[in-house]
Scaffold this active site. Structure first.
Site, PDB file in Angstrom:
ATOM      1  CG  HIS A 211      -2.054  -1.008   1.078  1.00  0.00           C
ATOM      2  ND1 HIS A 211      -3.370  -0.642   1.072  1.00  0.00           N
ATOM      3  CD2 HIS A 211      -2.055  -2.353   0.912  1.00  0.00           C
ATOM      4  CE1 HIS A 211      -4.140  -1.709   0.920  1.00  0.00           C
ATOM      5  NE2 HIS A 211      -3.362  -2.767   0.817  1.00  0.00           N
ATOM      6  CB  CYS A 242      -7.644  -3.034   4.926  1.00  0.00           C
ATOM      7  SG  CYS A 242      -8.388  -4.290   5.974  1.00  0.00           S
TER       8      CYS A 242
HETATM    9  P1  HMG Z   1     -18.184 -14.325  11.667  1.00  0.00           P
HETATM   10  O1  HMG Z   1     -19.289 -13.425  12.091  1.00  0.00           O
HETATM   11  O2  HMG Z   1     -17.178 -14.740  12.697  1.00  0.00           O
HETATM   12  O3  HMG Z   1     -18.749 -15.608  10.921  1.00  0.00           O
HETATM   13  O4  HMG Z   1     -17.413 -13.605  10.470  1.00  0.00           O
HETATM   14  P2  HMG Z   1     -19.392 -16.946  11.464  1.00  0.00           P
HETATM   15  O5  HMG Z   1     -18.603 -18.062  10.898  1.00  0.00           O
HETATM   16  O6  HMG Z   1     -19.580 -16.873  12.956  1.00  0.00           O
HETATM   17  O7  HMG Z   1     -20.841 -16.927  10.796  1.00  0.00           O
HETATM   18  C1  HMG Z   1     -21.813 -15.918  11.125  1.00  0.00           C
HETATM   19  C2  HMG Z   1     -22.808 -15.777   9.995  1.00  0.00           C
HETATM   20  O8  HMG Z   1     -22.136 -15.316   8.834  1.00  0.00           O
HETATM   21  C3  HMG Z   1     -23.462 -17.110   9.577  1.00  0.00           C
HETATM   22  O9  HMG Z   1     -24.783 -16.785   9.106  1.00  0.00           O
HETATM   23  C4  HMG Z   1     -22.655 -17.548   8.396  1.00  0.00           C
HETATM   24  O10 HMG Z   1     -23.349 -18.381   7.496  1.00  0.00           O
HETATM   25  C5  HMG Z   1     -22.343 -16.224   7.756  1.00  0.00           C
HETATM   26  P3  HMG Z   1     -26.084 -16.999  10.013  1.00  0.00           P
HETATM   27  O11 HMG Z   1     -26.051 -18.461  10.364  1.00  0.00           O
HETATM   28  O12 HMG Z   1     -25.879 -16.095  11.195  1.00  0.00           O
HETATM   29  O13 HMG Z   1     -27.202 -16.573   9.108  1.00  0.00           O
HETATM   30  N1  HMG Z   1     -21.091 -16.287   6.967  1.00  0.00           N
HETATM   31  C6  HMG Z   1     -20.973 -15.887   5.692  1.00  0.00           C
HETATM   32  N2  HMG Z   1     -21.850 -15.352   4.826  1.00  0.00           N
HETATM   33  C7  HMG Z   1     -21.400 -15.085   3.577  1.00  0.00           C
HETATM   34  N3  HMG Z   1     -20.130 -15.327   3.183  1.00  0.00           N
HETATM   35  C8  HMG Z   1     -19.222 -15.845   4.025  1.00  0.00           C
HETATM   36  C9  HMG Z   1     -19.651 -16.147   5.345  1.00  0.00           C
HETATM   37  N4  HMG Z   1     -19.004 -16.653   6.408  1.00  0.00           N
HETATM   38  C10 HMG Z   1     -19.904 -16.739   7.385  1.00  0.00           C
HETATM   39  N5  HMG Z   1     -17.978 -16.081   3.624  1.00  0.00           N
HETATM   40  C11 HMG Z   1     -16.050 -13.631   8.487  1.00  0.00           C
HETATM   41  C12 HMG Z   1     -16.277 -14.221   9.875  1.00  0.00           C
HETATM   42  C13 HMG Z   1     -14.689 -14.099   8.031  1.00  0.00           C
HETATM   43  C14 HMG Z   1     -17.147 -14.131   7.557  1.00  0.00           C
HETATM   44  C15 HMG Z   1     -16.113 -12.088   8.610  1.00  0.00           C
HETATM   45  O14 HMG Z   1     -15.232 -11.686   9.591  1.00  0.00           O
HETATM   46  C16 HMG Z   1     -15.754 -11.397   7.314  1.00  0.00           C
HETATM   47  O15 HMG Z   1     -16.482 -11.489   6.335  1.00  0.00           O
HETATM   48  N6  HMG Z   1     -14.590 -10.677   7.282  1.00  0.00           N
HETATM   49  C17 HMG Z   1     -14.098 -10.086   6.068  1.00  0.00           C
HETATM   50  C18 HMG Z   1     -13.358  -8.831   6.334  1.00  0.00           C
HETATM   51  C19 HMG Z   1     -12.680  -8.333   5.084  1.00  0.00           C
HETATM   52  O16 HMG Z   1     -13.046  -8.688   3.969  1.00  0.00           O
HETATM   53  N7  HMG Z   1     -11.671  -7.468   5.268  1.00  0.00           N
HETATM   54  C20 HMG Z   1     -10.941  -6.890   4.192  1.00  0.00           C
HETATM   55  C21 HMG Z   1     -10.043  -7.872   3.501  1.00  0.00           C
HETATM   56  S1  HMG Z   1      -8.585  -7.046   2.905  1.00  0.00           S
HETATM   57  C22 HMG Z   1      -7.323  -7.708   3.739  1.00  0.00           C
HETATM   58  O17 HMG Z   1      -7.558  -8.468   4.635  1.00  0.00           O
HETATM   59  C23 HMG Z   1      -5.926  -7.334   3.366  1.00  0.00           C
HETATM   60  C24 HMG Z   1      -5.420  -7.720   1.969  1.00  0.00           C
HETATM   61  O18 HMG Z   1      -5.822  -6.754   1.012  1.00  0.00           O
HETATM   62  C25 HMG Z   1      -3.892  -7.766   1.961  1.00  0.00           C
HETATM   63  C26 HMG Z   1      -3.223  -6.569   2.633  1.00  0.00           C
HETATM   64  O19 HMG Z   1      -3.492  -5.430   2.255  1.00  0.00           O
HETATM   65  O20 HMG Z   1      -2.406  -6.824   3.536  1.00  0.00           O
HETATM   66  C27 HMG Z   1      -5.936  -9.108   1.530  1.00  0.00           C
HETATM   67 MG    MG Z   2      -4.671  -4.783   0.628  1.00  0.00          MG
END
Ligand code: HMG
Ligand code: MG
Length: 302
Positions: A211, A242
């Site tokens: 970044h 992010c």
């Molecule tokens: P959680 O709340 O801990 O999930 O979130 P859970 O497993 O306890 O499930 C809760 C509910 O979410 C359930 O539904 C699941 O089915 C649903 P319910 O039974 O309550 O109806 N669920 C989902 N629904 C759709 N898609 C899914 C999913 N998983 C569970 N995949 C979770 C855990 C990981 C899902 C959440 O924390 C999340 O979505 N986080 C994403 C955050 C994100 O995207 N951040 C930015 C990424 S960029 C980055 O990380 C850096 C990068 O660019 C590199 C860098 O720059 O260094 C890659």
């Molecule tokens: Mg990134």
């Protein structure tokens, strides 16, 4: 210096995912598709088109299934997407993705804030994802975030980041992308990071995801080139950040990276002129001037 640069590198485009995930106003699916098509037309070989995370966490990419479905079976580039767990994998499989990317952080606090799991819980959640991908013939890339610094913990021990990278490679990732999530890295630190990584992982398996928050992304990429790194992530027009890393604005702009690489005689296979078209389109779609600097200069000279 500059004696042994790679002849060719791969630029991995993250704009439609890392770039758009942070946008406050929802970008309509049709506009996302126009942007992705423009990036493919510029010759980007791999494009991260969306993210199968929870839409409550990343509302900007709530149309992931629709976007991925649109590219099912389409040629032009390798389409890939973020997947945090088995639920995300199932969505990726249904929409026909041939490549996905898992992601976790080198630092415990960012990992917890970003994906709601400890690092140990994350490995456990990834195990079935790697197994299912192997069974389905889906390639897995793995990100290690916060390698150069964590917004919550400050400096991160490079040996710890190397440990995460080695573990994800052993689990089946074909490539590890090292992230400077908040754009704090400087070149001598990058040497220390790459030395620590090289002690555990072949640098041919590494990508750098910088970044440009403090203007040091290209300088860090030059260090990577000298170490023989041949994959660099970038985001069209410098879109991005992010949402779970305060201050993490500004991915390295793809046009800045490609302009520098071509000027140094390093081939990318990308048409810079068409890349500028994609950057101009991104600005039009978002209705504002974006941070990419080569974009401003090259678009103004037309
Ligand atoms: P959680 O709340 O801990 O999930 O979130 P859970 O497993 O306890 O499930 C809760 C509910 O979410 C359930 O539904 C699941 O089915 C649903 P319910 O039974 O309550 O109806 N669920 C989902 N629904 C759709 N898609 C899914 C999913 N998983 C569970 N995949 C979770 C855990 C990981 C899902 C959440 O924390 C999340 O979505 N986080 C994403 C955050 C994100 O995207 N951040 C930015 C990424 S960029 C980055 O990380 C850096 C990068 O660019 C590199 C860098 O720059 O260094 C890659
Ligand atoms: Mg990134």
């Amino acid at each position: 210096m500059f004696d042994a640069l790679p002849e060719r590198v791969q630029v991995y485009e993250v704009g439609p995912r890392d770039g758009l995930q942070n946008e406050k106003a929802f970008v309509p699916s049709e506009d996302k598709i126009r942007l992705i098509d423009a990036l493919a037309a510029a010759g980007l070989p791999r494009i991260e088109i969306t993210s199968f995370v929870h839409p409550r966490w990343i509302p900007a990419l709530a149309d992931a299934d629709r976007i991925a479905g649109h590219y099912r079976g389409r040629s032009g580039s390798t389409w890939t997407a973020l997947v945090p767990n088995m639920r995300g994998f199932d969505r990726a499989l249904k929409t026909g993705m041939s490549e996905v990317a898992v992601f976790m952080s080198a630092s415990e606090t960012h990992n917890k804030r970003n994906i709601n799991k400890t690092r140990d819980e994350t490995y456990t959640a990834f195990e079935p994802v790697f197994a299912a991908c192997a069974e389905q013939g889906i390639a897995v890339r793995a990100y290690v975030s916060t390698v150069w610094g964590c917004p919550y913990e400050g400096e991160v021990d490079a040996a710890e980041a190397a440990d995460v990278a080695a573990r994800l490679l052993a689990m089946g990732a074909y490539q590890i992308s090292l992230g400077d999530t908040i754009g704090v890295g400087t070149p001598l630190q990058t040497r220390r990071v790459l030395d620590a990584i090289a002690a555990r992982v072949p640098l041919g398996d590494i990508a750098m995801h910088m970044h440009d928050t403090r203007g040091t992304a290209l300088a860090n990429c030059v260090v990577g080139l000298e170490y023989g790194v041949t994959t660099f992530d970038a985001s069209i027009a410098g879109l991005g950040g992010c949402p779970y890393a305060p201050g993490a604005s500004g991915n390295l702009a793809t046009e800045d990276l490609v302009y520098m690489l071509h000027g140094m005689g390093v081939a990318t296979g990308i048409d810079l002129d068409r890349l500028v078209d994609a950057g101009v389109l991104a600005q039009t779609l978002l209705g504002r001037t974006l941070p990419g600097r080569a974009l401003q200069a090259l678009a103004a000279g037309r």
